[in-house]
Design a protein around this motif. Structure first.
Motif, mmCIF file in Angstrom:
data_model
loop_
_atom_site.group_PDB
_atom_site.id
_atom_site.type_symbol
_atom_site.label_atom_id
_atom_site.label_comp_id
_atom_site.label_asym_id
_atom_site.label_seq_id
_atom_site.Cartn_x
_atom_site.Cartn_y
_atom_site.Cartn_z
ATOM 1 N N GLY A 52 0.795 -1.239 0.000
ATOM 2 C CA GLY A 52 0.000 0.000 0.000
ATOM 3 C C GLY A 52 0.819 1.276 0.000
ATOM 4 O O GLY A 52 0.355 2.328 0.438
ATOM 5 N N ILE A 53 2.050 1.184 -0.537
ATOM 6 C CA ILE A 53 2.912 2.380 -0.534
ATOM 7 C C ILE A 53 2.430 3.366 -1.599
ATOM 8 O O ILE A 53 2.166 2.984 -2.740
ATOM 9 N N LEU A 54 2.331 4.628 -1.216
ATOM 10 C CA LEU A 54 1.961 5.685 -2.158
ATOM 11 C C LEU A 54 3.192 6.568 -2.325
ATOM 12 O O LEU A 54 3.306 7.644 -1.720
ATOM 13 N N ASN A 58 10.044 7.191 -5.654
ATOM 14 C CA ASN A 58 10.971 6.059 -5.557
ATOM 15 C C ASN A 58 10.765 5.036 -6.664
ATOM 16 O O ASN A 58 11.560 4.122 -6.818
ATOM 17 N N GLU A 59 9.699 5.185 -7.428
ATOM 18 C CA GLU A 59 9.314 4.138 -8.375
ATOM 19 C C GLU A 59 9.781 4.400 -9.805
ATOM 20 O O GLU A 59 9.388 3.697 -10.728
ATOM 21 N N THR A 60 10.555 5.470 -10.005
ATOM 22 C CA THR A 60 11.097 5.703 -11.340
ATOM 23 C C THR A 60 12.446 6.404 -11.222
ATOM 24 O O THR A 60 12.710 7.087 -10.231
ATOM 25 N N GLY A 256 14.225 -3.168 -0.912
ATOM 26 C CA GLY A 256 13.533 -3.397 0.356
ATOM 27 C C GLY A 256 12.755 -2.167 0.801
ATOM 28 O O GLY A 256 13.035 -1.041 0.373
ATOM 29 N N TYR A 257 11.782 -2.408 1.650
ATOM 30 C CA TYR A 257 11.054 -1.303 2.288
ATOM 31 C C TYR A 257 10.390 -1.797 3.562
ATOM 32 O O TYR A 257 10.160 -2.995 3.745
ATOM 33 N N PHE A 258 10.120 -0.845 4.476
ATOM 34 C CA PHE A 258 9.183 -1.167 5.565
ATOM 35 C C PHE A 258 8.151 -0.058 5.681
ATOM 36 O O PHE A 258 8.427 1.106 5.376
ATOM 37 N N GLY A 269 8.934 -5.656 2.997
ATOM 38 C CA GLY A 269 8.989 -6.390 1.733
ATOM 39 C C GLY A 269 10.163 -5.937 0.906
ATOM 40 O O GLY A 269 10.942 -5.117 1.344
ATOM 41 N N ALA A 270 10.200 -6.389 -0.280
ATOM 42 C CA ALA A 270 9.511 -7.473 -0.948
ATOM 43 C C ALA A 270 10.437 -8.015 -2.025
ATOM 44 O O ALA A 270 11.312 -7.304 -2.532
ATOM 45 N N THR A 271 10.241 -9.287 -2.370
ATOM 46 C CA THR A 271 11.032 -9.864 -3.466
ATOM 47 C C THR A 271 10.407 -9.508 -4.816
ATOM 48 O O THR A 271 9.274 -9.028 -4.884
ATOM 49 N N LEU A 312 0.950 -11.385 -6.692
ATOM 50 C CA LEU A 312 1.393 -11.315 -8.093
ATOM 51 C C LEU A 312 1.214 -9.907 -8.648
ATOM 52 O O LEU A 312 0.094 -9.404 -8.741
ATOM 53 N N ARG A 313 2.347 -9.300 -9.021
ATOM 54 C CA ARG A 313 2.277 -7.982 -9.675
ATOM 55 C C ARG A 313 2.121 -8.192 -11.183
ATOM 56 O O ARG A 313 2.799 -9.045 -11.756
ATOM 57 N N PRO A 314 1.288 -7.390 -11.838
ATOM 58 C CA PRO A 314 1.113 -7.544 -13.290
ATOM 59 C C PRO A 314 2.043 -6.613 -14.072
ATOM 60 O O PRO A 314 1.909 -5.400 -14.010
ATOM 61 N N TYR A 339 1.856 -3.244 -12.388
ATOM 62 C CA TYR A 339 3.133 -3.712 -11.825
ATOM 63 C C TYR A 339 3.281 -3.364 -10.340
ATOM 64 O O TYR A 339 2.534 -3.862 -9.534
ATOM 65 N N ARG A 340 4.188 -2.466 -9.967
ATOM 66 C CA ARG A 340 4.463 -2.198 -8.545
ATOM 67 C C ARG A 340 3.544 -1.125 -7.954
ATOM 68 O O ARG A 340 3.659 -0.789 -6.782
ATOM 69 N N ASN A 341 2.651 -0.586 -8.797
ATOM 70 C CA ASN A 341 1.953 0.615 -8.348
ATOM 71 C C ASN A 341 0.446 0.593 -8.553
ATOM 72 O O ASN A 341 -0.169 1.638 -8.792
#
Ligand code: GLY
Length: 379
Positions: A52-54, A58-60, A256-258, A269-271, A312-314, A339-341
């Motif tokens: 549930g990270i918003l 960090n995602e790009t 990684g993240y918490f 997580g996460a792998t 499962l991420r798409p 995917y991750r978002n």
């Protein structure tokens, strides 16, 4: 035709995860009725597994349309969760807690500074912190590290509670959600509508169909091809802290993240594993993101283990979402590859698909249109 229901829906949404439900909700806000078809449990593939990270930044690794899309969706969150809470009395536990991205070693500092330079040009509220300042923002960071970027406006939401509130709202609005329906094929009827076939032998008719089936999107046969989305498994766990001492989401390398939740749970997580649709939890997988915590936030490793799981991420071939109309099948729309978002992008995806269905266009989706994968020449 075997199992044909005889009724015709305005819009059928295939997939009852966060994305499908958000599209149904946004359509309903505009007075449009849809029907959701769900294979199993709503949110069962990715939504319930998500941390549930918003956190768009960090995602790009670069500025551009994808970051703009994520930031736009983050800006929609406060009104989205407030509307759901008001309507249902259920809180999705949204928190603009702030996020820290940590450079563990002195040799990681230059890369973090380079990231900070381009990101702060977009958002002057970001702060580059020395370790002591980052520690004062997040007490779990008792270990050794070099520095961090602080993103004050980012945060998290409790994804299972978010979808519960969304389902509550859809139920109040009398939007039907049928479970146990595995859609297998979409076929034009020849009369301007689409036929939605399922593996159970049923067939429904709709004026418009939105495919939002997450990591299983490519299992659905559509005219001419299949949608190239593949599952990327993620292992994750939760520990329980005796109080709400921890406050910020923290990212640390390699991925990684918490995430300290409002109820005292800390999700870690996460792998990222490409192993098909299998979900599994392994000691080696958990060690990938637990091991770095022994030098960064060792206290978290002493907390009671509450739960481990995987989802499962798409992922699309370019790791970007696929949003908009099928280029050659009128009435068919795709909302996939999040995917991750998926949690972060749910509100903006709802708006984009509602715009396409209501108004026949959505400028926001231009860089993410399905035609990049579904052109005739590709078949
Ligand atoms: N959004 C975090 C993850 O996919 O693990």
């Amino acid at each position: 035709m075997a199992g044909r229901t005889g009724s015709r829906d305005e819009v059928i949404i295939v997939g009852g995860g966060i994305v499908g439900c958000s599209i149904a909700w946004h359509l309903s806000c505009r007075g449009r009725r849809s029907r959701i078809l769900e294979r199993s449990e709503p949110g069962g593939l990715a939504t319930h597994a998500a941390a549930g990270i918003l956190g768009p930044m960090n995602e790009t690794d670069s500025p551009g349309p994808f970051l703009d899309l994520m930031r736009k969706s983050l800006s929609l969150y406060p009104a989205f969760v407030e509307a759901l809470a008001e309507e249902t009395g259920l809180s999705p536990d949204f928190s603009a807690s702030g996020i820290l991205a940590v450079a563990p070693r002195p040799e990681d500092r230059a890369a973090l500074l380079a990231r900070f330079a381009w990101q702060q040009a977009l958002d002057p509220s970001l702060v580059f912190c020395e370790a002591a300042e980052a520690r004062s923002l997040e007490p779990a960071l008792t270990g050794e590290f070099d520095s961090a970027i602080y993103y004050p406006d980012e945060g998290h939401v409790y994804a299972p509670r978010l979808i519960k509130a969304l389902l509550g709202s859809l139920s109040r609005r009398r939007i039907p959600l049928e479970q146990g329906i595995t859609v297998s094929r979409i076929v034009p009827s020849g009369q301007g509508t689409l036929l939605v076939h399922d593996r159970e032998g049923g067939c429904r008719e709709a004026e418009k169909v939105v495919l939002a089936a997450g990591a299983l999107l490519s299992d659905i046969e559509i005219p001419g091809t299949r949608i190239p989305v593949s599952p990327v498994s993620g292992q994750i766990l939760a520990v329980r802290s005796p109080g709400s001492f921890y406050r910020r989401v923290v990212f640390y390398p390699p991925h990684g993240y918490f995430v300290p939740k409002l109820d005292g749970t800390v999700v870690i997580g996460a792998t990222e594993e490409t192993i098909g649709t299998r979900t599994r939890v392994t000691p080696a997988g958990l060690m990938e993101f637990l091991a770095p915590l022994s030098s960064l936030a060792p206290g978290l490793l002493e907390l009671p283990l509450h739960h481990t799981w995987s989802g499962l991420r798409p992922k699309s071939p370019d790791a970007l979402p696929i949003l908009g109309p099928h280029p050659e099948c009128p009435g068919l729309f795709i909302a996939g590859g999040h995917y991750r978002n998926g949690i972060l992008l749910a509100p903006v995806t709802g708006e984009i698909l509602a715009d396409w269905i209501e108004e026949g266009a959505s400028p926001l989706s231009r860089p993410f249109l399905p035609d990049r994968f579904l052109k005739t020449g590709d078949r």
